[in-house]
Design a protein around this motif. Structure first.
Motif, PDB file in Angstrom:
ATOM      1  N   ASP A 258       2.322  93.779 120.961  1.00  0.00           N
ATOM      2  CA  ASP A 258       3.403  92.834 121.255  1.00  0.00           C
ATOM      3  C   ASP A 258       3.083  92.094 122.553  1.00  0.00           C
ATOM      4  O   ASP A 258       3.400  90.918 122.698  1.00  0.00           O
ATOM      5  CB  ASP A 258       4.730  93.572 121.378  1.00  0.00           C
ATOM      6  CG  ASP A 258       5.192  94.161 120.059  1.00  0.00           C
ATOM      7  OD1 ASP A 258       4.803  93.633 118.999  1.00  0.00           O
ATOM      8  OD2 ASP A 258       5.917  95.170 120.078  1.00  0.00           O
ATOM      9  N   THR A 259       2.467  92.800 123.491  1.00  0.00           N
ATOM     10  CA  THR A 259       1.790  92.160 124.616  1.00  0.00           C
ATOM     11  C   THR A 259       0.353  91.932 124.179  1.00  0.00           C
ATOM     12  O   THR A 259      -0.348  92.890 123.850  1.00  0.00           O
ATOM     13  CB  THR A 259       1.813  93.051 125.873  1.00  0.00           C
ATOM     14  OG1 THR A 259       3.160  93.261 126.267  1.00  0.00           O
ATOM     15  CG2 THR A 259       1.037  92.404 127.009  1.00  0.00           C
TER      16      THR A 259
ATOM     17  N   GLU B 246       1.968 102.299 124.530  1.00  0.00           N
ATOM     18  CA  GLU B 246       3.256 101.645 124.301  1.00  0.00           C
ATOM     19  C   GLU B 246       4.200 102.531 123.491  1.00  0.00           C
ATOM     20  O   GLU B 246       5.230 102.057 123.013  1.00  0.00           O
ATOM     21  CB  GLU B 246       3.037 100.319 123.562  1.00  0.00           C
ATOM     22  CG  GLU B 246       2.157  99.315 124.291  1.00  0.00           C
ATOM     23  CD  GLU B 246       2.815  98.713 125.541  1.00  0.00           C
ATOM     24  OE1 GLU B 246       4.014  99.012 125.786  1.00  0.00           O
ATOM     25  OE2 GLU B 246       2.141  97.954 126.258  1.00  0.00           O
TER      26      GLU B 246
ATOM     27  N   ARG C 142       0.117  88.307 109.969  1.00  0.00           N
ATOM     28  CA  ARG C 142       0.901  89.044 110.964  1.00  0.00           C
ATOM     29  C   ARG C 142       1.268  90.451 110.496  1.00  0.00           C
ATOM     30  O   ARG C 142       1.669  91.294 111.317  1.00  0.00           O
ATOM     31  CB  ARG C 142       2.162  88.251 111.323  1.00  0.00           C
ATOM     32  CG  ARG C 142       1.826  86.931 111.998  1.00  0.00           C
ATOM     33  CD  ARG C 142       3.035  86.116 112.404  1.00  0.00           C
ATOM     34  NE  ARG C 142       2.601  84.869 113.015  1.00  0.00           N
ATOM     35  CZ  ARG C 142       2.275  84.728 114.302  1.00  0.00           C
ATOM     36  NH1 ARG C 142       2.361  85.769 115.120  1.00  0.00           N
ATOM     37  NH2 ARG C 142       1.878  83.561 114.767  1.00  0.00           N
TER      38      ARG C 142
ATOM     39  N   ARG D 182      -1.392  92.531 112.290  1.00  0.00           N
ATOM     40  CA  ARG D 182      -1.835  92.162 113.629  1.00  0.00           C
ATOM     41  C   ARG D 182      -1.691  93.318 114.603  1.00  0.00           C
ATOM     42  O   ARG D 182      -2.331  93.340 115.654  1.00  0.00           O
ATOM     43  CB  ARG D 182      -1.016  90.973 114.151  1.00  0.00           C
ATOM     44  CG  ARG D 182       0.418  91.320 114.518  1.00  0.00           C
ATOM     45  CD  ARG D 182       1.148  90.162 115.183  1.00  0.00           C
ATOM     46  NE  ARG D 182       2.513  90.528 115.527  1.00  0.00           N
ATOM     47  CZ  ARG D 182       2.860  91.129 116.671  1.00  0.00           C
ATOM     48  NH1 ARG D 182       1.930  91.435 117.558  1.00  0.00           N
ATOM     49  NH2 ARG D 182       4.112  91.442 116.914  1.00  0.00           N
ATOM     50  N   TRP D 183      -0.845  94.303 114.265  1.00  0.00           N
ATOM     51  CA  TRP D 183      -0.503  95.392 115.188  1.00  0.00           C
ATOM     52  C   TRP D 183      -1.711  96.201 115.641  1.00  0.00           C
ATOM     53  O   TRP D 183      -1.679  96.828 116.702  1.00  0.00           O
ATOM     54  CB  TRP D 183       0.555  96.305 114.582  1.00  0.00           C
ATOM     55  CG  TRP D 183       0.211  96.869 113.231  1.00  0.00           C
ATOM     56  CD1 TRP D 183       0.502  96.326 112.026  1.00  0.00           C
ATOM     57  CD2 TRP D 183      -0.486  98.090 112.962  1.00  0.00           C
ATOM     58  NE1 TRP D 183       0.033  97.119 111.009  1.00  0.00           N
ATOM     59  CE2 TRP D 183      -0.571  98.208 111.552  1.00  0.00           C
ATOM     60  CE3 TRP D 183      -1.037  99.092 113.763  1.00  0.00           C
ATOM     61  CZ2 TRP D 183      -1.195  99.295 110.938  1.00  0.00           C
ATOM     62  CZ3 TRP D 183      -1.661 100.176 113.159  1.00  0.00           C
ATOM     63  CH2 TRP D 183      -1.733 100.267 111.760  1.00  0.00           C
TER      64      TRP D 183
ATOM     65  N   TYR E 270      -3.203  84.991 117.939  1.00  0.00           N
ATOM     66  CA  TYR E 270      -3.340  85.189 119.386  1.00  0.00           C
ATOM     67  C   TYR E 270      -4.131  84.023 119.995  1.00  0.00           C
ATOM     68  O   TYR E 270      -5.232  84.202 120.523  1.00  0.00           O
ATOM     69  CB  TYR E 270      -4.052  86.519 119.676  1.00  0.00           C
ATOM     70  CG  TYR E 270      -3.227  87.740 119.312  1.00  0.00           C
ATOM     71  CD1 TYR E 270      -2.108  88.090 120.054  1.00  0.00           C
ATOM     72  CD2 TYR E 270      -3.579  88.534 118.219  1.00  0.00           C
ATOM     73  CE1 TYR E 270      -1.350  89.204 119.726  1.00  0.00           C
ATOM     74  CE2 TYR E 270      -2.831  89.651 117.889  1.00  0.00           C
ATOM     75  CZ  TYR E 270      -1.718  89.981 118.639  1.00  0.00           C
ATOM     76  OH  TYR E 270      -0.961  91.089 118.320  1.00  0.00           O
TER      77      TYR E 270
END
Length: 300
Positions: free
Chosen positions: A137-138, A154, A205, A208-209, A259
């Motif tokens: 997420d960052t 996280e 997406r 993407r994690w 990103y």
């Protein structure tokens, strides 16, 4: 002796042997001639119903761990030369955070401490890709991500993995002859899991994690074998992923869309992993042999 020429110890304990990666590791090591004591507590299985040598152990009980590692349990030999520690609550969100932390931290400390007490000089354990900053997420500091930037846990699960890496460094400071290798495994996949990969393709997406990464369990097992042969004293960590992503779209396009502000270092291959395995290749001689593309027809 160089890393790639070193010898895997003859007898090895594998914890978490009933898990997805554990099953692959036990089968792989036995296939290459290693004498494996498989350890788990999953489901209260009767060891007599499990193929090969198996022992039910609660790793949060230090005495049980010492007994398993030293041959104290009836009908199980000692002479353990290395430990592969894969056992854990395997992901965040499966149990309350405090339960995950209490189980995983105690189990790993007991494994590390019992190995040292038993005179076992090599420990390979499952760290995690999560310490890289998942679920991103960052955004990551750059891509492909590697082992060169500080851990970014996280979740409670990931926090514990980061602490395990720090704990290993101090164990090796206390005992400079120890060899402790943390493998930051990506999302472990069996062949049957690849049937779901076409469903990832429409929306980049969705995955993407973890920067679209994965590790075939068989390649994870190969990495464990390579790590067991690593004989350089001290603690070290390695990202272990497959050479490609889970996506058909080029890796550069994925980064540009999802990103766009993250620096991409170097020229990416078409489907090149964004979880860098350069260090594992260089130091351990690890080279992935499998791809989901060999099992699923997923045309663009």
């Amino acid at each position: 002796m160089s890393d790639h020429e070193a010898v895997v110890p003859r007898r090895v304990v594998v914890t978490g042997a009933a898990g997805k990666l554990g099953r692959a590791v036990v089968a792989h090591l036995r296939a290459v001639g290693v004498d494996v004591l498989a350890v788990d507590r999953a489901g209260g299985r009767d060891p007599r119903d499990v193929d090969g040598e198996f022992l039910l152990v609660d790793l949060t009980d230090y005495g049980q761990v010492v007994e398993a590692f030293t041959g104290g349990a009836d009908e199980h030999a000692g002479g353990v030369g290395a430990v592969v520690h894969l056992a854990a609550v395997p992901a965040p969100g499966l149990q309350p955070n405090a339960v995950t932390f209490a189980n995983n931290s105690a189990a790993t400390y007991n494994v590390f401490a019992a190995a040292r007490a038993a005179g076992i000089r090599r420990v390979v354990w499952a760290s995690s890709e999560t310490v890289l900053g998942l679920p991103f997420d960052t955004p990551p500091p750059y891509a492909p991500v590697d082992e060169e930037y500080p851990s970014r846990p996280e979740s409670t699960y990931s926090l514990n993995k980061a602490l395990e890496e720090e704990m290993a460094r101090h164990f090796c400071r206390w005992d400079p002859d120890l060899v402790m290798v943390g493998l930051r495994f990506s999302n472990v996949m069996d062949v049957e899991d690849y049937a779901a990969f076409p469903s990832f393709q429409a929306d980049p997406r969705l995955r993407r994690w973890n920067l679209w990464g994965y590790i075939d369990a068989r390649d994870g097992a190969q990495a464990v074998e390579r790590a067991l042969a690593h004989d350089r004293p001290g603690a070290d960590v390695f990202i272990i992923a497959n050479a490609d992503t889970v996506m058909n779209r080029p890796s550069a396009d994925l980064m540009a869309e999802v990103y766009p502000d993250v620096e991409v270092r170097g020229e990416l291959g078409e489907h090149e992993t964004l979880l860098s395995i350069d260090k594992a290749r260089r130091v351990l001689g690890y080279e992935p042999r499998h791809s989901w593309r060999d099992h699923v027809d997923c045309a663009d």
